[in-house]
Design a protein around this motif. Structure first.
Motif, short mmCIF file in Angstrom:
data_model
loop_
_atom_site.label_atom_id
_atom_site.label_comp_id
_atom_site.label_asym_id
_atom_site.label_seq_id
_atom_site.Cartn_x
_atom_site.Cartn_y
_atom_site.Cartn_z
N THR A 180 0.76 -1.18 0.17
CA THR A 180 0.08 -0.12 -0.05
C THR A 180 0.84 1.25 -0.02
O THR A 180 1.87 1.23 0.69
CB THR A 180 -0.85 0.18 1.30
OG1 THR A 180 -1.58 -1.28 1.31
CG2 THR A 180 -1.97 1.07 1.06
N ASN A 181 0.52 2.14 -0.76
CA ASN A 181 1.12 3.52 -1.10
C ASN A 181 2.64 3.62 -1.83
O ASN A 181 3.25 4.43 -1.83
CB ASN A 181 1.32 4.14 0.40
CG ASN A 181 0.20 4.82 0.75
OD1 ASN A 181 -0.60 5.13 -0.09
ND2 ASN A 181 -0.30 4.76 2.02
N ASP A 182 2.90 2.13 -1.87
CA ASP A 182 3.99 2.10 -3.08
C ASP A 182 3.79 2.90 -4.35
O ASP A 182 2.85 2.98 -4.73
CB ASP A 182 4.22 0.53 -3.71
CG ASP A 182 5.02 0.03 -2.69
OD1 ASP A 182 5.60 0.20 -1.74
OD2 ASP A 182 5.04 -1.29 -3.00
N PRO A 183 4.99 3.70 -4.74
CA PRO A 183 4.55 4.47 -6.02
C PRO A 183 4.72 3.45 -7.33
O PRO A 183 5.23 2.35 -7.17
CB PRO A 183 5.94 5.39 -6.23
CG PRO A 183 7.02 4.72 -5.14
CD PRO A 183 6.32 3.76 -4.04
N ILE A 184 3.87 3.64 -8.10
CA ILE A 184 3.51 3.03 -9.33
C ILE A 184 3.37 3.84 -10.65
O ILE A 184 3.12 4.93 -10.50
CB ILE A 184 2.25 1.83 -9.30
CG1 ILE A 184 1.08 2.60 -8.56
CG2 ILE A 184 2.79 0.54 -8.34
CD1 ILE A 184 -0.08 1.66 -8.64
N LYS A 185 3.73 2.92 -11.63
CA LYS A 185 3.45 3.71 -13.04
C LYS A 185 2.38 2.91 -13.71
O LYS A 185 2.48 1.86 -13.80
CB LYS A 185 4.80 3.62 -13.55
CG LYS A 185 4.80 4.32 -15.15
CD LYS A 185 6.30 4.70 -15.47
CE LYS A 185 7.07 3.88 -16.55
NZ LYS A 185 8.21 4.25 -16.79
N GLY A 186 1.58 3.56 -14.65
CA GLY A 186 0.74 2.94 -15.73
C GLY A 186 1.47 3.13 -16.90
O GLY A 186 2.15 4.21 -17.17
N LEU A 187 1.52 1.84 -17.59
CA LEU A 187 2.23 1.70 -18.78
C LEU A 187 1.34 1.47 -19.80
O LEU A 187 0.72 0.43 -19.64
CB LEU A 187 3.29 0.78 -18.75
CG LEU A 187 4.64 0.61 -19.28
CD1 LEU A 187 5.52 2.06 -18.94
CD2 LEU A 187 5.29 -0.43 -18.87
N ARG A 221 0.12 -0.12 -23.75
CA ARG A 221 0.70 -1.43 -24.57
C ARG A 221 1.82 -1.12 -25.24
O ARG A 221 2.68 -1.89 -25.89
CB ARG A 221 -0.46 -1.99 -25.42
CG ARG A 221 -1.50 -2.38 -24.42
CD ARG A 221 -2.68 -2.82 -25.13
NE ARG A 221 -2.72 -3.94 -25.76
CZ ARG A 221 -3.32 -4.78 -26.55
NH1 ARG A 221 -4.57 -4.01 -26.68
NH2 ARG A 221 -3.23 -6.12 -26.89
N LYS A 222 2.20 0.30 -25.66
CA LYS A 222 3.52 0.46 -26.56
C LYS A 222 4.34 0.91 -25.66
O LYS A 222 5.58 1.34 -26.04
CB LYS A 222 2.98 1.67 -27.49
CG LYS A 222 2.10 1.41 -28.44
CD LYS A 222 1.60 2.40 -29.47
CE LYS A 222 0.72 1.76 -30.52
NZ LYS A 222 -0.27 2.69 -31.29
N GLY A 223 4.24 0.97 -24.28
CA GLY A 223 5.51 1.21 -23.48
C GLY A 223 5.60 2.56 -22.82
O GLY A 223 6.43 2.76 -22.05
N GLY A 224 4.73 3.51 -23.54
CA GLY A 224 4.61 4.88 -22.89
C GLY A 224 4.22 4.66 -21.46
O GLY A 224 3.30 4.15 -21.12
N LYS A 225 4.35 6.07 -20.73
CA LYS A 225 4.01 6.11 -19.39
C LYS A 225 2.85 6.78 -19.41
O LYS A 225 2.49 7.82 -20.12
CB LYS A 225 5.03 7.16 -18.67
CG LYS A 225 4.22 7.55 -17.27
CD LYS A 225 5.67 8.16 -16.45
CE LYS A 225 5.31 9.78 -16.52
NZ LYS A 225 6.05 10.49 -15.80
N ILE A 226 1.78 6.39 -18.87
CA ILE A 226 0.21 6.76 -18.98
C ILE A 226 0.26 7.81 -17.47
O ILE A 226 -0.25 8.93 -17.80
CB ILE A 226 -0.47 5.90 -18.80
CG1 ILE A 226 -0.58 4.85 -19.86
CG2 ILE A 226 -2.09 6.39 -18.73
CD1 ILE A 226 -1.52 3.63 -19.71
N GLU A 227 0.71 7.34 -16.47
CA GLU A 227 0.58 8.15 -15.29
C GLU A 227 1.57 7.72 -14.16
O GLU A 227 1.97 6.45 -14.13
CB GLU A 227 -0.91 8.16 -14.69
CG GLU A 227 -1.44 6.86 -14.42
CD GLU A 227 -2.76 7.22 -13.87
OE1 GLU A 227 -3.01 7.90 -13.18
OE2 GLU A 227 -3.39 6.06 -14.33
N ASP A 228 1.95 8.69 -13.25
CA ASP A 228 2.84 7.95 -12.10
C ASP A 228 1.68 8.24 -11.21
O ASP A 228 0.70 9.15 -11.00
CB ASP A 228 3.83 9.01 -11.67
CG ASP A 228 5.09 8.77 -12.43
OD1 ASP A 228 5.36 7.72 -12.79
OD2 ASP A 228 5.58 9.64 -13.02
#
Ligand code: GDP
Length: 310
Positions: A231-238, A240-247
């Motif tokens: 819980t509360n770990d920083p994560i990234k949404g990626l 399908r093309k490998g680009g960052k969606i959001e932190d």
């Protein structure tokens, strides 16, 4: 606790909901005096209205020290790899077939996808209590179906149970005493492989379904492919093309317990969980650590546009 992730494949009305209710009751997930208030895999009103299964749902029961995550599979035609994504969460499938009707088109469609992904089937011939049941013929039809769908030798060597979900029993041979569903629990534990995941690699999860929860907002569900998420770990949404969606941060993590979900503080590789805290990441995207660059359901990058000047 060791985990087994299994999907149930069944044509409508062949008894999937009744079977899951039975597994819940007999696993002791429900106290004796507590009724299965909502039917396990049929709780969504929209689905009830339409009489089909739209969302993949997960019911989780404990058996003999194992956690069994039982995933529902949609019976409708595939949209953009949805069935494959759902099946990518599991390591085996229960193919539930009505002992009078035999395999039907919906059974065939999802079974074909499961075989293509290398999953081993368990055949459950349900409604064996029906006066018009023809279990032996239906078993032959199941075998023929798997052959027609190009099952490999290991997949054709499937175990079979005869069952009455309604009466709450399953047996390997109809001459045995018909007592309970324990043979099905045991078979899932034995026949479905433990999830092949890497606990030591960084956290990664393919988002398989998304839903909107009135209290928690958007919930992204999938199987943790590797690592641990706290819980509360920083994560990234990626994408399908490998680009960052959001932190983002995993503001809440939920695991399946019976028909409900329970907040947990850490999700481990192999388990199926829901994560809150992401705003734009959606189905088929990947959740990973802030450093992650490799999507799990990668889509080829568009070929570069070549512009030529003369
Ligand atoms: P689903 O559409 O696959 O989820 O099917 P349900 O679990 O809703 O069952 C459809 C119908 O079949 C219901 O009327 C059940 O009571 C009935 N049914 C389910 N399992 C059995 C069984 O083992 N024997 C008999 N005779 N009927 C069953």
């Amino acid at each position: 606790m060791e985990i087994r992730n299994v999907a149930i494949i069944a044509h409508v009305d062949h008894g999937k909901t009744t079977l899951v209710d039975g597994l819940l009751k007999q696993s002791g997930t429900f106290r004796d005096n507590q009724k299965v208030a909502e039917r396990a895999m049929d709780s969504n009103d929209l689905e009830r209205e339409r009489g089909i299964t739209i969302l993949a749902k997960c019911t989780s029961v404990e058996w003999d020290g194992y956690r069994l995550n039982i995933v529902d599979t949609p019976g409708h035609a595939d949209f953009g790899g949805e069935v494959e994504r759902i099946l990518s969460m599991v390591d085996g499938v229960v193919v539930l077939v009505d002992a009078a009707e035999g395999p039907m088109p919906q059974t065939k469609f999802v079974t074909q996808k499961a075989l293509g992904l290398g999953l081993k089937p368990i055949i459950v011939i349900n409604k064996a209590d029906r006066p018009d049941a023809r279990p032996n013929e239906v078993l032959d039809e199941c075998f023929d179906l798997l052959v027609a769908l190009d099952a490999n030798e290991e997949q054709l060597d499937f175990p079979v149970l005869y069952a009455s979900a309604k009466e709450g029993w399953a047996v390997t041979d109809l001459s045995e005493p018909k007592e309970n569903l324990h043979p099905l629990f045991d078979l899932i534990v034995r026949h479905v492989k433990a999830p092949e995941v890497n606990e030591n690699a960084p956290f990664r999860m393919l988002v398989t379904t998304i839903e909107s929860n009135p209290y928690l907002g958007r919930l992204l569900t999938g199987r943790v492919e590797s690592g641990v998420l706290k819980t509360n770990d920083p994560i990234k949404g990626l994408s399908r093309k490998g680009g960052k969606i959001e932190d983002a941060r995993a503001t809440k993590i939920l695991a399946f317990r019976g028909l409900e979900r329970e907040t947990i503080t850490a999700a481990r590789a192999g388990d199926i969980v829901s994560v809150a805290g992401l705003v734009r990441t959606t189905v088929a995207d990947t959740l990973g650590t802030p450093e992650e660059t490799e999507p799990l359901d990668a889509q080829p990058i568009d070929p570069p546009t070549i512009s030529m000047t003369f």
